[in-house]
Design an enzyme around this catalytic site. Structure first.
Site, PDB file in Angstrom:
ATOM      1  CG  ASP A  24      -1.767  -1.265   1.294  1.00 43.60           C
ATOM      2  OD1 ASP A  24      -2.257  -1.708   0.246  1.00 43.60           O
ATOM      3  OD2 ASP A  24      -1.878  -1.819   2.404  1.00 43.60           O
ATOM      4  CE  LYS A  82       3.329  -2.271  -4.446  1.00 39.10           C
ATOM      5  NZ  LYS A  82       2.909  -2.007  -3.054  1.00 39.10           N
ATOM      6  CD  GLN A  86       0.948  -8.701  -2.540  1.00 32.67           C
ATOM      7  OE1 GLN A  86       1.756  -9.328  -3.176  1.00 32.67           O
ATOM      8  NE2 GLN A  86      -0.295  -8.563  -2.941  1.00 32.67           N
ATOM      9  N   GLY A 140      -4.096  -4.349  -4.453  1.00 35.93           N
ATOM     10  CA  GLY A 140      -5.101  -3.375  -4.873  1.00 35.93           C
ATOM     11  C   GLY A 140      -4.362  -2.099  -5.230  1.00 35.93           C
ATOM     12  CG  HIS A 141      -1.299  -2.023  -7.572  1.00 39.31           C
ATOM     13  ND1 HIS A 141      -0.430  -2.692  -8.377  1.00 39.31           N
ATOM     14  CD2 HIS A 141      -0.945  -2.353  -6.301  1.00 39.31           C
ATOM     15  CE1 HIS A 141       0.418  -3.391  -7.632  1.00 39.31           C
ATOM     16  NE2 HIS A 141       0.111  -3.210  -6.373  1.00 39.31           N
TER      17      HIS A 141
HETATM   18  P1  IMP Z   1      -2.565 -12.826   1.703  1.00 40.34           P
HETATM   19  O1  IMP Z   1      -1.601 -12.250   0.718  1.00 40.34           O
HETATM   20  O2  IMP Z   1      -4.002 -12.617   1.339  1.00 40.34           O
HETATM   21  O3  IMP Z   1      -2.247 -14.261   2.020  1.00 40.34           O
HETATM   22  O4  IMP Z   1      -2.384 -12.038   3.098  1.00 40.34           O
HETATM   23  C1  IMP Z   1      -1.194 -12.137   3.876  1.00 40.34           C
HETATM   24  C2  IMP Z   1      -0.831 -10.799   4.501  1.00 40.34           C
HETATM   25  O5  IMP Z   1      -0.419  -9.892   3.485  1.00 40.34           O
HETATM   26  C3  IMP Z   1      -1.982 -10.119   5.246  1.00 40.34           C
HETATM   27  O6  IMP Z   1      -1.457  -9.395   6.343  1.00 40.34           O
HETATM   28  C4  IMP Z   1      -2.522  -9.134   4.217  1.00 40.34           C
HETATM   29  O7  IMP Z   1      -3.172  -8.031   4.806  1.00 40.34           O
HETATM   30  C5  IMP Z   1      -1.218  -8.717   3.540  1.00 40.34           C
HETATM   31  N1  IMP Z   1      -1.406  -8.248   2.165  1.00 40.34           N
HETATM   32  C6  IMP Z   1      -1.613  -9.000   1.075  1.00 40.34           C
HETATM   33  N2  IMP Z   1      -1.719  -8.224  -0.024  1.00 40.34           N
HETATM   34  C7  IMP Z   1      -1.543  -6.965   0.394  1.00 40.34           C
HETATM   35  C8  IMP Z   1      -1.515  -5.701  -0.292  1.00 40.34           C
HETATM   36  O8  IMP Z   1      -1.635  -5.605  -1.503  1.00 40.34           O
HETATM   37  N3  IMP Z   1      -1.321  -4.621   0.506  1.00 40.34           N
HETATM   38  C9  IMP Z   1      -1.128  -4.714   1.847  1.00 40.34           C
HETATM   39  N4  IMP Z   1      -1.151  -5.859   2.519  1.00 40.34           N
HETATM   40  C10 IMP Z   1      -1.345  -6.981   1.798  1.00 40.34           C
END
Ligand code: IMP
Length: 432
Positions: A14, A17, A226, A41-42
């Site tokens: 977040d 990017k 991420q 989520g971009h």
């Molecule tokens: P997962 O990727 O859904 O397995 O989530 C694992 C961890 O990564 C959790 O803490 C999510 O909130 C975090 N996470 C996954 N994708 C994002 C992102 O795009 N932005 C921020 N946190 C993310």
């Protein structure tokens, strides 16, 4: 002239990017997503329209650019098709040849989503706080060598066999251990057959395409999702996502050699946020944390969850610089700090009476670290319309210079608002 640049999040995701990729897309021919899935989520603001892209590279908003979803990505076909439909409905992505999907990218299946949610439920208070999109279970299957890939969508027999084999194991786990309803082979098979009809035209050998493009002198932007601290190897394990989010993955996840990436740019917010569980030394549970959330609109672009907010952490930023080999920093959301009297930067951690200068790789140690803060004066004025670094208030310039000193990396762009034009470009990585 630099041709290939990777954009990497340096924090817990977040970092903004999407907007930076959107700005830099103008200077490239191709934009590549190389890891993660629709957990990302971009957010990109174009005029008054806001687009949140989860899977398709943000470059899709620029006609004429080729967007690639590389082999390192996990794809939920339903989410992909929804995204394609939304883009088309809004007058974007009108040329289908603008999207290429790797035949080796793994598919997220309905049982992955179910398992993601069920596993989180049984973890109770120690849950990771995943996005529930099936990302972890899909990567688990990839590593366990039983995953289903995009190329399988093109072969009926293989698809049916693989679903059948997977369901033997997954249904046992879901029904007998987790006591929930399982899945039927024919249902998933028919559903994915329908997806295949719509997706197959995009599926190709993207590694070959990208290597030929490099040979032909095309410019490529690798769009990380991420952030570094969510990397499955180098992040705050186990509170991480299930892919490698660092710069090295730009090579592995798109099927090119690491020598082809000429610049790695780290994106960092002027403060820090985190969604989900896990340690966060500079987290603020006070009025300053609330103010950051409110002004920064810090709610998850994928799940809508409120993000945890805190001050800039230079210990973590130095770590990200090291593990990504950063060549430059883009500092985003500087404007969110416009109203603060005092701004804090963590320069080290205090842990059990000693000072840590380096980011600990153990989450349990990190959880007990207290930040050592340096306090800087705020600038108390609006920075959103400023177009030059020299036009920023002196205190804001000092803040950026201090971040550069503490990380050892120069700032090449400062973002001061959500819109495309609300950014100060100091050095364009493609024009070096
Ligand atoms: P997962 O990727 O859904 O397995 O989530 C694992 C961890 O990564 C959790 O803490 C999510 O909130 C975090 N996470 C996954 N994708 C994002 C992102 O795009 N932005 C921020 N946190 C993310």
């Amino acid at each position: 002239m630099v041709k290939n640049v990777a954009i990497i999040g340096t924090q817990w995701g977040d970092e903004g990017k999407g907007k930076i990729v959107d700005i830099l897309s103008e200077y490239t021919d191709i934009v590549v997503r190389f890891q993660g899935g629709n957990n990302a989520g971009h957010t990109v603001k174009v005029g008054e329209d806001v687009f949140i892209l989860h899977l398709i590279p943000s470059g899709i908003l620029h006609p004429g650019k080729i967007c690639v979803i590389g082999n390192g990505v996990v794809i939920d076909p339903q989410a992909l098709l929804e995204e394609i439909d939304t883009l088309k409905k809004n007058g974007h992505f009108l040329d289908d040849s603008a999207l290429l999907i790797s035949e080796d990218a793994h598919l997220i299946m309905p049982y992955h989503k179910k398992l993601d949610q069920l596993k989180e439920k049984i973890k109770g208070t120690s849950k990771i706080g995943t996005t529930g999109r099936g990302i972890g279970p899909a990567y688990e299957d990839k590593v366990a060598r039983c995953g289903i890939r995009c190329r399988d969508l093109l072969n009926d027999r293989v698809m049916r066999e693989k679903i059948k084999k997977n369901l033997l194991e997954k249904n046992h786990l879901i029904k007998n251990i987790l006591h929930e309803d399982g899945f039927e082979v024919y249902e998933i098979y028919h559903q994915y057959n329908e997806y295949a009809e719509r997706i197959k035209g995009y599926i190709t050998n993207t590694s070959l395409f990208l290597n030929q493009a490099i040979k032909n002198g095309k410019r490529i932007l690798f769009e990380g999702a991420q952030g570094t601290l969510l990397d499955v190897d180098l992040g705050t394990y186990p509170y991480v996502t299930s892919s490698n989010t660092v710069a090295g993955e730009a090579a592995t996840g798109s099927g090119i050699g690491p020598t082809r990436i000429e610049r790695v740019i780290g994106i960092t917010k002027a403060y820090t946020t985190r969604v989900g569980g896990g340690p966060f030394p500079t987290e603020l549970n006070d009025k300053n944390g609330k103010a950051l959330r409110l002004k920064g609109e810090e709610y998850g672009a994928t799940t809508g969850r409120p993000r945890r907010c805190g001050w800039f952490d230079s210990v973590a930023a130095r770590y990200s610089t090291r593990v990504n080999g950063l060549d430059g920093l883009v500092i985003t959301k500087l404007d969110v700090l416009d109203e603060f009297d005092k701004i804090f930067i963590s320069t080290a951690y205090k842990y059990k009476g000693s000072i840590l200068e380096e980011f600990p790789s153990d989450s349990f140690i990190l959880d007990e670290c207290e930040p050592v803060y340096e306090i800087m004066n705020g600038w108390k004025s609006n920075t959103t319309d400023i177009k030059e670094f020299s036009g920023l208030p002196k205190e804001a310039q000092d803040y950026i210079r201090r971040i550069e000193e503490l990380t050892g990396v120069e700032a090449i762009m400062i973002s001061v608002g959500a819109k495309r034009k609300e950014a100060i470009m100091i050095k364009n990585p493609f024009e070096e």
